[in-house]
Design a protein around this motif. Structure first.
Motif: not given
Length: 612
Positions: A247-264
């Motif tokens: 996993a590249p950094r930007w994949l993980l960052e995109s996943m974490y950004a999605h999670i923080s928005e989708q599951h606050p």
């Protein structure tokens, strides 16, 4: 040896394996293999019989994890175990005779290359990294035999050790098990909590889009050093790749950004290990720590107010899988890893757990009134941890500690979540450790509210049955899908809805949502933000009234039916609807192996798999 003799020897070897499950002592095939290993120690190269065995058994694919569940079949396992025993006995004999360990390591490098396990670079670097520890263990462990070594290291291939010292028992508190009362389902409208499960991150700091994803180093590619592209199709995707890439950094960052928005509304996170990527032949202590630091900081940055409860994976160590006992000091002392983890985890964990983490990578902490987490270092059950050859008897007294902690929780009326990297039913978990772990689960089944694991990269569950009442499902463990696409998978994550924080809560898992990113879709439009989406919700997908162990067990029975549509649905979710696996499909042998994986939590007894 002529071609005809090679074929005859191979047929005999297979016949012996099928007939007896092992190699007959002093058989012609065993003697031929022994002679080839002796020659290899002199010449550094393998003979034709060894090569034919490797090709016929497709050992390279098995070692790379390309054959889902095939190590459990009735032919490959016995042949691999018998061949391993012959080879290890020759190595042990050479060590006893004073052969230079470097000469033995050089021979093993050549065998590794000859048999197609890896390139010259992979075989040479990985074996030389491992050599000091492995030879220390072999030289300092009394009574080792080929059967003992192979029965421990290759437990996942069905190999057995006949060493009676490998069978031991943990002393549990002398308190009778209270009557089991299934927890009541929460009333409608009762409070719930949301728990994110991250597993198998395998963060690659050096992932390079457009680099060679089909490099000669088939265990790990997609870096600048992966060599030139032979075809345009070999180029690594921007957001990750289905081939042997992490996993590249930007994949993980995109996943974490999605999670923080989708599951606050996340209450907390469990993170079940394997942060370091699969470049196992060129790891280092410093490199592993750099990766772990960056990965931890990413989680802190995107979830600054969410408690995180980690467990340690087998890739965190250098060399990979090597977790010596806490009394091992000097050159092989693993405090370099545990001390750093104490520092990195202190943001999330109380100060009083630092001592047990520094001692051996496990801890117990109360996360809410009435709810405790025990994070178990399951590397002490992992067959590929060669330090278990030296001493596998409850390393670090971890299981004894686990029993004591659960007894204290029972006395206090607390519920407990157990988290670890390896599921205890995983085929590479050593038999005695797995059996004792299950014994503890069953003793404290009313105190334990949840079991959470990773390691397999797939999305599945693990039934725990009562051996005294085999039809009764006592617990179910949840194995979360990987964040990394390694390999042939889509990245994903799991969010549990659990019984909430209120007086009398069971804290049981009530449902779980499973999200993925489709790599084909994401890489087709690399300049756009990738789309993470809900693949399925457990109760709705499988038609479950609840997520009790009995309901999951009934689902396994339903999946076992001929032409079961629910099994097809399960397989899609198990491999995260990833194109490579979907194209391969799952035949009857595959189905049997996957169902077997669901019903085994204790690797000392596979008899339940006979039903599939």
């Amino acid at each position: 040896m002529g071609a005809k003799r090679v074929c005859e020897a191979l047929l005999l070897l297979t016949a012996l394996a099928c007939a007896n499950g092992t190699l007959f002592e002093d058989s012609p095939v065993q003697e031929a293999l022994r002679q080839e290993f002796q020659d290899a120690l002199q010449t550094g190269h393998t003979g034709p019989l060894m090569k034919r065995v490797a090709q016929k058994m497709d050992l390279a694919s098995i070692m790379k994890g390309d054959l889902e569940g095939q190590h459990l079949d009735g032919i490959r396992g016995p042949v691999i175990c018998g061949t391993c025993q012959v080879g290890v006995n020759e190595v042990l004999h050479a060590i006893e005779n004073g052969t230079d360990p470097i000469a033995i390591a050089n021979m093993i490098v050549n065998v590794c290359v000859d048999l197609g396990f890896g390139s010259q670079v992979f075989c040479e670097n990985f074996i030389m990294i491992a050599e000091p520890q492995v030879f220390w263990v072999l030289e300092n462990t009394e009574g080792l035999t080929g059967k003992d070594v192979c029965g421990m290291l290759l437990v996942g291939f069905g190999c057995n050790t006949d060493n009676p010292d490998r069978v031991w028992e943990v002393t549990l508190p002398a308190v009778p098990k209270p009557p089991v009362t299934p927890p009541p389902l929460p009333a409608p409208g009762a409070p719930v909590m949301k728990v994110l499960h991250l597993a198998d991150t395998h963060y690659d700091l050096y992932y390079l889009p457009g680099s060679n994803a089909e490099c000669g180093e088939s265990y790990h590619c997609c870096r600048a050093e992966s060599g030139p592209l032979e075809t345009p199709e070999a180029a690594a995707g921007y957001w990750g790749d289905y081939r042997n890439c992490d996993a590249p950094r930007w994949l993980l960052e995109s996943m974490y950004a999605h999670i923080s928005e989708q599951h606050p509304d996340l209450d907390f996170i469990v993170w079940t290990g394997d942060i370091v990527p699969h470049n196992v032949w060129n790891t280092s202590r410093a490199g592993n720590l750099d990766t772990i630091r960056e990965a931890v900081q990413m989680v802190k940055d995107y979830f600054p107010d969410v408690p995180v409860f980690p467990a340690i994976g087998n890739h965190e160590s250098h060399p990979v899988n090597a977790f010596p006992q806490p009394y091992i000091e000097g050159e092989f002392d693993i405090s370099w890893l545990y001390d750093e983890i104490v520092t990195l985890w202190q943001t999330w964990l109380p100060e009083e757990v630092a001592a047990s983490i520094a001692y051996s990578g496990f801890y117990s902490t109360l996360i809410k009134p009435g709810l405790r987490i025990l994070s178990i270092n399951s590397n002490y059950c992992y067959g590929f941890n060669w330090w278990l050859l030296y001493d596998d008897v409850d390393p670090a007294s971890e299981l004894e500690w686990m029993g004591s902690e659960l007894q204290a929780a029972e006395d206090a009326g607390e519920k407990v979540y157990l988290i670890s990297h390896h599921p205890p039913g995983h085929e590479d978990c050593t038999r005695t450790w797995s059996h004792q772990y299950n014994r503890i689960i069953l003793r404290y089944e009313s105190t334990i509210a949840g079991l959470f694991y990773g390691h397999t990269h797939k999305d599945h569950f693990m039934m725990v049955y009562d051996p005294d009442e085999p039809s009764r499902a006592a617990h179910v463990g949840y194995v979360a899908q990987s964040q990394t696409p390694y390999h042939k998978l889509n990245p994903g994550y799991k969010v549990y809805t659990v019984d909430g924080d209120y007086e009398g809560s069971s804290y049981r898992v009530l449902d779980h949502d499973n999200y993925i990113l489709d790599l084909d879709e994401a890489n087709a439009n690399a300049t756009a933000d990738p789309r993470f989406f809900l693949l399925y919700t457990a109760k709705e997908e499988y038609g479950l009234a609840d997520l009790t162990p009995a309901s999951w067990s009934a689902l396994v029975d339903k999946m076992n039916e001929t032409d079961s549509e629910v099994f097809n649905t399960y397989f899609k979710n198990y491999i995260k609807n990833a194109r490579p696996y979907m194209e391969e499909g799952c035949d009857q042998n595959c189905k049997s192996n996957l169902l077997c994986r669901l019903v085994i939590s204790d690797t000392s007894d596979y008899s339940r798999c006979d039903n599939y």
